[in-house]
Design an enzyme around this catalytic site. Structure first.
Site, mmCIF file in Angstrom:
data_model
loop_
_atom_site.group_PDB
_atom_site.id
_atom_site.type_symbol
_atom_site.label_atom_id
_atom_site.label_comp_id
_atom_site.label_asym_id
_atom_site.label_seq_id
_atom_site.Cartn_x
_atom_site.Cartn_y
_atom_site.Cartn_z
ATOM 1 N N CYS A 1 0.449 -1.346 0.071
ATOM 2 C CA CYS A 1 0.182 -0.131 -0.160
ATOM 3 C C CYS A 1 0.829 1.489 -0.091
ATOM 4 O O CYS A 1 1.249 1.619 -1.203
ATOM 5 C CB CYS A 1 -1.137 0.604 1.288
ATOM 6 N N HIS B 1 -4.767 -4.450 0.011
ATOM 7 C CA HIS B 1 -4.068 -5.146 1.686
ATOM 8 C C HIS B 1 -4.259 -6.677 1.188
ATOM 9 O O HIS B 1 -6.046 -7.835 1.673
ATOM 10 C CB HIS B 1 -5.584 -4.304 2.556
ATOM 11 N N GLU C 1 -4.426 -8.720 3.653
ATOM 12 C CA GLU C 1 -4.952 -9.639 4.719
ATOM 13 C C GLU C 1 -5.894 -8.983 5.371
ATOM 14 O O GLU C 1 -6.808 -9.508 6.301
ATOM 15 C CB GLU C 1 -3.753 -8.534 5.518
#
Length: 644
Positions: free
Chosen positions: A530, A622, A624
């Site tokens: 990011c 992202h 995650e």
């Protein structure tokens, strides 16, 4: 509720109401059939670690703590300081009285309000919403933020009588609350029906309950049709996903198994319905430490949490007091420790110095409508004020005797259940499965990684996923990421964070730039995520730009080096190449030492989703996030490339 008060019940409530020095709490928990009465002495402390869980003789004791929002400063976050005390009721007596007897014994007189209204008018609040969207979300400061306004009024009544009257009204007219409570201590009265358990810990299991999305019932009550329209709203769905992501960050910080999500469910109350998930994981931490690491719920602050606190401080002119804090009950357990039960302090009325205050907030996201958020605050305030009888309650339609029985809960409707369940098709299976170590073969066992945190606790989720892949992982705050520490790691993961990657005035961005550049120059394994992906792109000569519409909580299906992947994005800025470019030669990069660079980008806009070269990989999304359905597969691919 009906019934005649037992003499002992009437005497107890009369004694508590009459004694101006008595400190006590009345609590009814979800599904309970009794009012718990907690009596004791008040102790104010400075830190959560100071909450006195043992008595003078060293034996465990029960404590009810009122934790104000200002306590987030313990985590290094910003907050207006109003000196609201971290107030502890050390429980000397804990009794229970039947619910119907308690209702009958509680006062029922009308408590008039004077000069009632919001502290900010609708136009002022709408203007704040516009500023937050343009100045904060639009500049990459975060995905969502909760900004409050207060409904205030004068109360010319004994505060104890008023509190007990409102508590009775809540017991009679509110439903679906996690805790219904009245907490009365010197100078502070809080009465509420909180729908949301922020965090609990029992027998080593930590539970969090993110709730978001507010459906205000229309006149005559909610129906399957009106609820279906609400549940089909993209804004409401994405709000819930974003707060689940934020609370999973906390769960991953305190739970060895990272946390597992179940749901979604409906939280049906008298005037409002919310959508919710439940997160569970295992932890051996002291419950005070669990509480500290989870201050406070993103549903009433925003995300990322640290920046949300800064945004709140910039746009809320006054301190929050206890709003968005918690009421934390620490109860001794059989193992010699304490269980924790901590609902969020929302849907709560406060009475101090003859003034009623009902704080309410709306979650602001990239596509918020300012007056839609104004309406949401009106609905939330009405929910509290109507329940305590301060304004007329919602009209209840009473059926004729020969009509069918009342309809079941809307959550039991098969169409509603199907619509709710369909949301999970978008989410990452990883976070809906058990996450015990050894649950799968780990491809990188024995290898060491350092994750550099740039003030977005997505790093805790990322670290958990990396551990699941076998890596030995340490998280290091950007301010402590010294070269020697990073050089000892086989893999450095330079993490996400808020803000503009081009901001030369930010020490945080400057340090993250140093981390990225050093690894590139050393030709040592690096994964940039990011913000760090944008910094890496800028370093090798890929231009940076601002998205026309921020991708905050947006799920995209993208091509990452020949493989389709469903990934969640939280970004306002983007690296951008000429549409169609898939590869950069050394002569085309600013940093020729990196060699050839592969580019995964949108074929139409040129927005870069990922980069990879010799010894490094980067990704804008992202992996995650719960929105990254293919997050684990993609993370494994990128780590394998960086380590190759």
């Amino acid at each position: 509720m009906t019934g005649t008060a037992a003499p002992a019940t009437a005497d107890l409530i009369a004694r508590l109401a009459a004694d101006p020095a008595a400190s006590f709490a009345l609590i009814v928990r979800e599904g309970g059939d009794a009012v718990e009465v907690l009596e004791g002495e008040v102790v104010d402390v400075e830190l959560l670690a100071d909450i006195p869980l043992t008595g003078p003789d060293g034996t465990p004791r029960e404590v009810l703590a009122l934790v104000p929002f200002r306590q987030v400063r313990e985590r290094g976050f910003e907050a207006h300081d109003d000196d609201a005390p971290l107030r502890c009721l050390t429980v000397d007596a804990h009794s229970a009285i039947p619910l119907d007897a308690a209702v009958a014994a509680l006062p029922a007189e009308h408590i008039p309000l004077a000069s009632a209204g919001f502290d900010l008018d609708d136009a002022e609040y709408a203007a704040i919403v516009r500023r937050v969207i343009s100045e904060e979300i639009g500049r990459g400061e975060g995905a969502n933020f909760v900004i409050r306004r207060d409904y205030v009024a004068g109360v010319d009544a004994d505060p104890r009588v008023a509190a007990l009257t409102w508590f009775r009204a809540l017991l009679e007219h509110e439903r679906g609350a996690y805790w219904t409570f009245a907490i009365i201590t010197p100078g502070h009265v809080a009465v509420g029906a909180s729908p949301e358990a922020h965090v609990s810990a029992r027998d080593g299991v930590v539970t969090m309950n993110p709730i978001s999305g507010t459906f205000r019932h229309p006149a005559g009550g909610a129906t399957v049709e009106t609820l279906t329209e609400f549940l089909s709203s993209t804004k409401e769905t994405e709000e819930l996903f974003m707060v689940v992501d934020e609370e999973l960050k906390m769960m991953s910080a305190v739970c060895s198994d990272g946390g597992r999500i179940t749901g979604p469910h409906l939280k049906e109350m008298s005037r409002l319905t919310h959508t919710e998930y439940v997160l569970r994981g295992r932890s051996r931490l002291d419950p005070r430490e669990i509480l500290r690491e989870t201050m406070f719920a993103p549903t009433v602050t925003g995300s990322p949490m640290q920046n949300a606190c800064a945004v709140i401080r910039r746009h809320e002119a006054s301190p929050r007091g206890y709003y968005s804090g918690v009421a934390a009950l620490f109860t001794p357990n059989a193992e010699g420790g304490h269980d924790l039960d901590a609902p969020i302090l929302i849907r709560t009325a406060y009475l101090e110095d003859g003034r009623l205050r009902v704080p309410v907030g709306a979650t602001l996201v990239r596509h918020s409508d300012p007056y839609g958020e104004v309406s949401e605050t009106h609905g939330k305030a009405a929910g509290v004020l109507g329940a305590i009888g301060a304004i007329p309650r919602a009209i209840t339609i009473v059926p004729d005797d020969d009509e069918p029985a009342p309809a079941r809960r809307l959550a039991d409707d098969p169409d509603i259940a199907t619509l709710l369940a369909s949301r999970n098709a978008r989410l990452a299976p990883f976070w809906m499965q058990e996450q015990e170590p050894g649950a799968r073969q780990a491809p990188f066992t024995g290898r060491r990684a350092v994750v550099v945190d740039a003030e977005d606790r997505f790093t805790t989720m990322l670290a958990h996923q990396l551990r699941h892949l076998g890596l030995d992982v340490e998280i290091v705050h950007w301010s402590e990421a010294d070269p020697a520490r990073l050089d000892a790691a086989e893999l450095v993961v330079s993490g996400p964070g808020p803000g503009d990657p081009r901001d030369d005035e930010s020490p945080r961005v400057a340090r993250m730039r140093e981390v990225v550049v050093r690894r590139l120059e050393q030709h040592r394994p690096l994964l940039a995520v990011c913000l760090s992906h944008q910094i890496l792109a800028d370093r090798i000569g890929v231009g940076l730009g601002t998205l026309a519409s921020p991708h905050q909580g947006l799920q995209l299906d993208v091509d990452l080096f020949g493989e389709r992947a469903s990934i969640g994005f939280y970004n306002t800025f983007t690296a951008r190449v000429t549409p169609g470019v898939t590869r950069l030669t050394p002569s085309e990069t600013r940093c020729g030492a990196v060699g050839e660079v592969e580019v995964a980008a949108d074929p139409s806009s040129g927005d870069v989703y990922a980069l990879r070269g010799a010894g490094f990989a980067s990704v804008q999304g992202h992996l995650e996030s719960i929105l990254s359905r293919d997050g684990m597969r993609t993370l494994e691919r990128l780590v394998a490339h960086a380590l190759a």
